[in-house]
Design a protein around this motif. Sequence first.
Motif, short mmCIF file in Angstrom:
data_model
loop_
_atom_site.label_atom_id
_atom_site.label_comp_id
_atom_site.label_asym_id
_atom_site.label_seq_id
_atom_site.Cartn_x
_atom_site.Cartn_y
_atom_site.Cartn_z
N UNK A 82 0.82 -1.21 0.00
CA UNK A 82 0.00 0.00 0.00
C UNK A 82 0.85 1.27 0.00
N UNK A 83 2.10 1.13 0.44
CA UNK A 83 2.97 2.31 0.52
C UNK A 83 3.75 2.54 -0.78
N UNK A 84 3.55 1.65 -1.73
CA UNK A 84 4.28 1.80 -3.00
C UNK A 84 3.93 3.13 -3.66
N UNK A 85 4.91 3.67 -4.34
CA UNK A 85 4.72 4.90 -5.07
C UNK A 85 4.07 4.54 -6.41
N UNK A 86 2.95 5.16 -6.78
CA UNK A 86 2.27 4.76 -8.02
C UNK A 86 3.18 4.76 -9.25
N UNK A 87 4.01 5.80 -9.44
CA UNK A 87 4.86 5.82 -10.64
C UNK A 87 5.84 4.68 -10.65
N UNK A 88 6.47 4.48 -9.48
CA UNK A 88 7.47 3.42 -9.38
C UNK A 88 6.81 2.08 -9.68
N UNK A 89 5.61 1.89 -9.10
CA UNK A 89 4.90 0.63 -9.29
C UNK A 89 4.53 0.44 -10.76
N UNK A 90 4.06 1.50 -11.39
CA UNK A 90 3.64 1.39 -12.79
C UNK A 90 4.81 1.10 -13.71
N UNK A 91 5.97 1.65 -13.36
CA UNK A 91 7.13 1.51 -14.22
C UNK A 91 7.66 0.08 -14.22
N UNK A 92 7.36 -0.66 -13.13
CA UNK A 92 7.88 -2.03 -13.01
C UNK A 92 7.09 -2.98 -13.90
N UNK A 93 7.80 -3.92 -14.51
CA UNK A 93 7.08 -4.90 -15.35
C UNK A 93 7.07 -6.25 -14.70
#
Length: 654
Positions: A643-654
């Motif tokens: 839940x603490x993940x940063x949305x951009x960082x999370x989205x960038x990961x594949x």
Amino acid sequence: MAAFIEIEKLRRDYPSGEGTITVLKDIDLTIEAGEMVAIVGASGSGKSTLMNILGCLDRPTSGSYRVAGREVASLEADELAALRREHFGFIFQKYHLLSELTALGNVEVPAVYAGLPPQARAERANQLLTRLGMSDRTEHKPGQLSGGQQQRVSIARALMNGGELILADEPTGALDRRSGEEVLRILEELNAEGKTVIIVTHDMQVAGRARRVIEISDGEILADRRNERPPVETTTLEADGTAPGRSRGGWLRSVADRFKEALRMAVLAMLAHRLRTFLTMLGIIIGIASVVTVVALGQGTQQMVLANISSLGTSTLEVFAGKSFGDTRSGRITTLVVADAEELAKQPYVTAVTPTVSTSAVVRSGSIVANAMVNGVGDQYFAAKGTKLASGRFFGADDVAARGQDVVIDENTRKTLFEDSGVDPLGQVILVGSVPCRVVGVTEPQQGGFGSSQNLSIFAPFTTVQTRFQGSSSLRSITVRVADDVDTKLAEQDVTRFLEARHGTRDFFILNTDDIRATITSTTEMLTLLVAAIAVISLVVGGIGVMNIMLVSVSERVNEIGVRMAVGARQSDILQQFLIEAVLVCLIGGFMGIALSVGAGQAIALSTTKFQLIYSTTSIVAACLCSTLIGVVFGYLPARNASKLDPVVALARD
Ligand code: ADP
Ligand code: MG
């Protein structure tokens, strides 16, 4: 009136090695509501970075960004999520659809977080998909759709909650010419309906479709020009009406709804990795099964032991001559006499008293000869001991007074003397030593175990035994039955004081059956607790296994988490989803563990009647609670990480 989007001196730095690199260099930009803007530039020029900040997926390092007059920097994570959920719609180059959900399910996701009731949700998602020409593909999973179709699903998803501001980052980048054209046409039409559309692209031809083109290079705006183009006609698309009402069912409904959705996602995730889920559960299954079994085993043992010692009688005190059982002098102590028993019987807290003497003798019935214990007892012996008769009667006080020759035999004696001949022992005369005695009763068989024996026992009036077999008036013991409402400990103290006064010395010892029972109970309880503690360790190990797998699961699904955040999931929604998954794994594991344990108990019950496992509802309920707790405790850390993940960082990961 302020512009829809206002950016002033916006800067974004990324840490790089020792220092930082500045990707956006003090950008100023305003975009009015209803515009269609293309942001163009070479790869690496900072377009996506700008887009992520515009979409509130990322925060600027410095500068100001206002959406509809609100300063974004002052908003909390959940307020940003609300902004994304209710006003923004994202379209990504790689579509970012959730692979476990159908097209319809994917389109519904933003509405789930917005709290739209399921019925309305499905209706609207269907409408949107139909509008985008996907009506015959609503039940397809992303893997079964072409790129163009997936992008149309993602457009429908962006529109689900209204999507006043559509942010499309290279929406045609992964599509062939025709599909790309189609997507652009849809975006143009949405703009014509009044939606603000921002497209990021490196393709000038795509940019040419927008009315305003902002060119950026190396983090700076190079040019900002407007194309003169005729307005687009909205022929194929009908206006999608008003934005859907939110939370129509009220706050509680919407929370329950989101919970249900999180539950569904957790089940889907578990089903997607069946083997892994099962192996994780195995730790919990074994842990719970061992705890429940150990407790049931302990209770079974305790019950069995208690049943066995009930043959000792309840609330009875046995007064023996001597210091203890091993006392060699006890045979010579002759102070324990019938008068003691008679005086004890007068005490108010005593309900029954019987003197006992014992000796062994040879018994004979017809041609059968055997050795037997001859117990000389009073008429109250059976009441004091709680002995029950299988048949016949006890002898009475007059038999004792008259030194009668009526005897009661036990089951062992009956078997030995009468089993073969099949004769009814009642009324039969047997020879005890040289004394002929009439059998008047047979006692119930004793339960095996503590206090039982293979000895043959015969009960005769103690007067008879004293005169006919012993020639002595001293007693082996006196059995005292204490009234039910009296504490046996107090009674024991009083009997001790009383007899000490009579004998002038302490030449006797007292066995308190309640003491024995209490000792045995506490011993078995201690043992159960000890073994259960060991079993609990295996549960903890199982819990750590759950945590481990949940961490793996989170890191595997970072991209999914990013997508959910982009469409407006709150931190609590993500936390809830992973926590539910952990609890579900543990709870199902717990149920399987209980089933396994009960199954093992059944197998034991079938194979032996001597011993049985006793399952208490308390221990089963405790096991369920325990496994839920393990899920919460060991699932919390991974869920919180998610839940603490940063949305951009999370989205960038594949
Ligand atoms: P594009 O215009 O191709 O979308 P981006 O905005 O993705 O460019 O990236 C702009 C620059 O910022 C690139 O040089 C890239 O290396 C850098 N960059 C992007 N994201 C990060 C990050 N998370 N950490 C460090 N540098 C980044
Ligand atoms: Mg990019």
